[in-house]
Design a protein around this motif. Structure first.
Motif, PDB file in Angstrom:
ATOM      1  N   LYS A 292       2.574  -4.941  -9.146  1.00 42.81           N
ATOM      2  CA  LYS A 292       2.585  -3.591  -9.709  1.00 42.81           C
ATOM      3  C   LYS A 292       3.876  -3.432 -10.491  1.00 42.81           C
ATOM      4  O   LYS A 292       4.965  -3.613  -9.948  1.00 42.81           O
ATOM      5  N   VAL A 293       3.774  -3.144 -11.784  1.00 43.33           N
ATOM      6  CA  VAL A 293       4.959  -2.918 -12.608  1.00 43.33           C
ATOM      7  C   VAL A 293       4.789  -1.598 -13.340  1.00 43.33           C
ATOM      8  O   VAL A 293       3.679  -1.115 -13.551  1.00 43.33           O
ATOM      9  N   GLY A 294       5.906  -0.988 -13.734  1.00 48.75           N
ATOM     10  CA  GLY A 294       5.796   0.264 -14.468  1.00 48.75           C
ATOM     11  C   GLY A 294       7.116   0.986 -14.605  1.00 48.75           C
ATOM     12  O   GLY A 294       8.147   0.561 -14.084  1.00 48.75           O
ATOM     13  N   SER A 295       7.071   2.107 -15.290  1.00 48.11           N
ATOM     14  CA  SER A 295       8.248   2.952 -15.466  1.00 48.11           C
ATOM     15  C   SER A 295       8.376   3.965 -14.343  1.00 48.11           C
ATOM     16  O   SER A 295       9.268   4.811 -14.358  1.00 48.11           O
ATOM     17  N   GLY A 296       7.500   3.890 -13.380  1.00 51.64           N
ATOM     18  CA  GLY A 296       7.547   4.769 -12.229  1.00 51.64           C
ATOM     19  C   GLY A 296       6.240   4.677 -11.465  1.00 51.64           C
ATOM     20  O   GLY A 296       5.372   3.859 -11.798  1.00 51.64           O
ATOM     21  N   PRO A 297       6.093   5.466 -10.413  1.00 50.02           N
ATOM     22  CA  PRO A 297       7.020   6.481  -9.934  1.00 50.02           C
ATOM     23  C   PRO A 297       8.173   5.873  -9.131  1.00 50.02           C
ATOM     24  O   PRO A 297       8.122   4.702  -8.762  1.00 50.02           O
ATOM     25  N   THR A 298       9.178   6.685  -8.878  1.00 49.50           N
ATOM     26  CA  THR A 298      10.304   6.216  -8.074  1.00 49.50           C
ATOM     27  C   THR A 298       9.873   5.940  -6.638  1.00 49.50           C
ATOM     28  O   THR A 298      10.358   5.010  -6.007  1.00 49.50           O
ATOM     29  N   ARG A 299       8.965   6.756  -6.131  1.00 52.64           N
ATOM     30  CA  ARG A 299       8.433   6.561  -4.776  1.00 52.64           C
ATOM     31  C   ARG A 299       6.936   6.293  -4.863  1.00 52.64           C
ATOM     32  O   ARG A 299       6.233   6.893  -5.664  1.00 52.64           O
ATOM     33  N   TRP A 300       6.448   5.398  -4.006  1.00 54.10           N
ATOM     34  CA  TRP A 300       5.051   4.970  -4.028  1.00 54.10           C
ATOM     35  C   TRP A 300       4.636   4.719  -2.594  1.00 54.10           C
ATOM     36  O   TRP A 300       5.427   4.216  -1.797  1.00 54.10           O
ATOM     37  N   ASN A 301       3.409   5.069  -2.251  1.00 51.52           N
ATOM     38  CA  ASN A 301       2.948   4.794  -0.893  1.00 51.52           C
ATOM     39  C   ASN A 301       2.595   3.314  -0.798  1.00 51.52           C
ATOM     40  O   ASN A 301       1.438   2.913  -0.981  1.00 51.52           O
ATOM     41  N   GLU A 302       3.611   2.515  -0.550  1.00 52.39           N
ATOM     42  CA  GLU A 302       3.443   1.065  -0.530  1.00 52.39           C
ATOM     43  C   GLU A 302       2.426   0.634   0.520  1.00 52.39           C
ATOM     44  O   GLU A 302       1.602  -0.253   0.288  1.00 52.39           O
ATOM     45  N   GLY A 303       2.463   1.290   1.674  1.00 56.51           N
ATOM     46  CA  GLY A 303       1.550   0.914   2.740  1.00 56.51           C
ATOM     47  C   GLY A 303       0.102   1.061   2.330  1.00 56.51           C
ATOM     48  O   GLY A 303      -0.705   0.136   2.469  1.00 56.51           O
ATOM     49  N   ASP A 304      -0.259   2.218   1.795  1.00 54.76           N
ATOM     50  CA  ASP A 304      -1.638   2.438   1.374  1.00 54.76           C
ATOM     51  C   ASP A 304      -2.044   1.451   0.287  1.00 54.76           C
ATOM     52  O   ASP A 304      -3.187   0.972   0.250  1.00 54.76           O
ATOM     53  N   PHE A 305      -1.110   1.126  -0.609  1.00 57.92           N
ATOM     54  CA  PHE A 305      -1.430   0.265  -1.748  1.00 57.92           C
ATOM     55  C   PHE A 305      -1.704  -1.176  -1.313  1.00 57.92           C
ATOM     56  O   PHE A 305      -2.807  -1.692  -1.479  1.00 57.92           O
ATOM     57  N   ILE A 306      -0.716  -1.829  -0.737  1.00 53.38           N
ATOM     58  CA  ILE A 306      -0.884  -3.250  -0.419  1.00 53.38           C
ATOM     59  C   ILE A 306      -1.800  -3.443   0.787  1.00 53.38           C
ATOM     60  O   ILE A 306      -2.631  -4.357   0.816  1.00 53.38           O
ATOM     61  N   TYR A 307      -1.699  -2.560   1.792  1.00 54.23           N
ATOM     62  CA  TYR A 307      -2.614  -2.682   2.939  1.00 54.23           C
ATOM     63  C   TYR A 307      -4.050  -2.438   2.483  1.00 54.23           C
ATOM     64  O   TYR A 307      -4.990  -3.087   2.958  1.00 54.23           O
ATOM     65  N   GLY A 308      -4.226  -1.478   1.569  1.00 55.87           N
ATOM     66  CA  GLY A 308      -5.561  -1.197   1.063  1.00 55.87           C
ATOM     67  C   GLY A 308      -6.167  -2.389   0.322  1.00 55.87           C
ATOM     68  O   GLY A 308      -7.356  -2.677   0.471  1.00 55.87           O
ATOM     69  N   ILE A 309      -5.354  -3.073  -0.461  1.00 53.00           N
ATOM     70  CA  ILE A 309      -5.851  -4.244  -1.185  1.00 53.00           C
ATOM     71  C   ILE A 309      -6.237  -5.361  -0.214  1.00 53.00           C
ATOM     72  O   ILE A 309      -7.307  -5.975  -0.326  1.00 53.00           O
ATOM     73  N   VAL A 310      -5.382  -5.626   0.753  1.00 52.81           N
ATOM     74  CA  VAL A 310      -5.681  -6.665   1.749  1.00 52.81           C
ATOM     75  C   VAL A 310      -6.963  -6.321   2.508  1.00 52.81           C
ATOM     76  O   VAL A 310      -7.787  -7.192   2.818  1.00 52.81           O
ATOM     77  N   ASP A 311      -7.165  -5.039   2.759  1.00 49.78           N
ATOM     78  CA  ASP A 311      -8.353  -4.612   3.490  1.00 49.78           C
ATOM     79  C   ASP A 311      -9.632  -4.799   2.681  1.00 49.78           C
ATOM     80  O   ASP A 311     -10.736  -4.778   3.236  1.00 49.78           O
ATOM     81  N   CYS A 312      -9.477  -5.007   1.360  1.00 40.93           N
ATOM     82  CA  CYS A 312     -10.649  -5.234   0.487  1.00 40.93           C
ATOM     83  C   CYS A 312     -11.020  -6.711   0.370  1.00 40.93           C
ATOM     84  O   CYS A 312     -11.990  -7.047  -0.319  1.00 40.93           O
ATOM     85  N   LEU A 313     -10.265  -7.585   1.016  1.00 46.23           N
ATOM     86  CA  LEU A 313     -10.552  -9.009   0.903  1.00 46.23           C
ATOM     87  C   LEU A 313     -11.706  -9.391   1.808  1.00 46.23           C
ATOM     88  O   LEU A 313     -11.931  -8.813   2.860  1.00 46.23           O
ATOM     89  N   ARG A 314     -12.405 -10.441   1.381  1.00 43.97           N
ATOM     90  CA  ARG A 314     -13.511 -10.972   2.181  1.00 43.97           C
ATOM     91  C   ARG A 314     -13.142 -12.342   2.701  1.00 43.97           C
ATOM     92  O   ARG A 314     -12.420 -13.072   2.068  1.00 43.97           O
TER      93      ARG A 314
END
Length: 367
Positions: free
Chosen positions: A345-367
């Motif tokens: 994930k790259v970008g000019s923001g936001p300064t704060r991000w719900n990292e847990g929901d993001f990366i845990y959510g992606i891992v939870d989508c794996l088969r």
């Protein structure tokens, strides 16, 4: 099972440069979810949520599984090929350049047979830093700088980056010869080298000056030749720091890498494969393994310029072999070798991000 249903052999999937065919893609439109290894419908929902939460920011993300892009997303004004300053993600690239330099030393190919390693005294090769602002600095090693245990103060003491006044240089500030624009100085160590962990941009900035002297070339040019070119990163750039009558200019080693999500994913994939790209060993395997484990016991979540999860405390819900590049404005490159997964994930923001929901959510989508 048909040929198209067979699992992907990640070791045989090598992304070509964008100037050639670029990445291979596995998508719900072309390949079934079992072959892609992800649940695309759930990923769609996950990224819709990210858009809802952070729609006012410019960012892009790429998910790589089995060596191929299985999902990519960009905000309204961005593309997966848009380039961003990824801030402190730069540090992991600097650490990798040092791993290559150490390996060159082991092979005896440095000029005049120069021998360096993690225990090499840093200030032995930094005449610009004389006179030392604290006599204890003579005991700082390259390993201390790479592991954030040098004792040079940083964020715990209000030192973020190298913001200096027009009449003083950023590297002079890093060496402790002048205060920053806020009147804060790095002159006095917070502790004996090797006894205290503190995230420090002034400490890490030493590594670019030191690298240019030991390698006989700027770190930016070295990285372009030894890392970027072999793996097809064509449009990334590294900033410089100093000059204009002050020490430098030198490659900026603590921040300043400008790169796209797709290209940063190439670097993450390279390290996930222990530095191997097809038939070529780009980064020594021993360094990839060492750098992505705890570098000391003071903060076991930090390796040699990488954030690591060996103790299971940095990302409690992720596998313990997870490691990552982390930068300001929530720039991230997660690598999970056991899942054959790279997420950027790259970008000019936001300064704060719900990292847990993001990366845990992606891992939870794996088969």
């Amino acid at each position: 099972m048909t040929e198209n249903d067979k699992p992907v052999n990640a070791e045989t999937v090598i992304p070509q440069s964008e100037a050639e065919k670029g990445w291979a893609f596995l998508t719900a439109d072309v390949d079934d979810n079992q072959r892609a290894g992800v649940d695309h419908a759930r990923l769609d929902l996950l990224f819709e949520l990210q858009d809802f939460l952070y729609g006012g920011q410019n960012w892009a993300a790429v998910v790589v599984r089995h060596g191929r892009i299985v999902y990519e997303h960009a905000s309204f004004m961005g593309l997966a090929t848009s380039r961003f300053d990824v801030w402190s993600c730069t540090k992991s690239l600097t650490g990798t350049a040092w791993g290559l330099l150490f390996d060159d030393s082991r092979k005896g190919v440095l000029k005049d047979g120069l021998q360096i390693d993690l225990d090499t005294p840093a200030y032995r090769y930094l005449p610009e830093a004389a006179p030392l602002s604290d006599p204890r600095k003579s005991r700082i090693t390259v390993g201390h700088l790479l592991s954030m245990t040098s004792g040079i103060i940083g964020e715990d003491h209000g030192l973020f980056g190298l913001p200096t006044n027009p009449d003083s240089g950023p590297l002079e500030h890093a060496f402790g010869h002048c205060a920053n624009r806020y009147g804060r100085s790095a002159a006095t160590l917070s502790a004996e080298p090797g006894t205290h962990w503190e995230y420090s941009d002034p400490a890490f900035a030493h590594l670019s000056v030191l690298f240019s002297r030991l390698a006989g070339m700027e770190m930016g040019a070295f990285i372009q030749q030894r890392i970027f070119a072999p793996i097809g990163i064509e449009h990334a750039s590294l900033s410089v720091v100093g000059g204009a009558g002050h020490v430098g200019p030198h490659t900026c080693g603590h921040v300043g890498l400008v790169i796209s999500a797709r290209d940063l994913a190439r670097f993450g994939l390279l390290v996930s494969r222990n530095g191997r790209w097809g038939d070529a060993q780009i980064i020594p395997q021993w360094w990839c393994e060492l750098a992505t484990q705890p570098s000391q016991t003071l903060n076991p979540e930090y390796g040699y310029s990488w954030w690591v999860n060996t103790t299971g405390t940095h990302w409690p819900k992720l596998p313990r072999d997870t490691f990552a590049m982390q930068g300001h404005n929530t720039n991230k490159c997660y690598v999970i070798p056991s899942l054959d997964l790279v997420v950027v994930k790259v970008g000019s923001g936001p300064t704060r991000w719900n990292e847990g929901d993001f990366i845990y959510g992606i891992v939870d989508c794996l088969r």
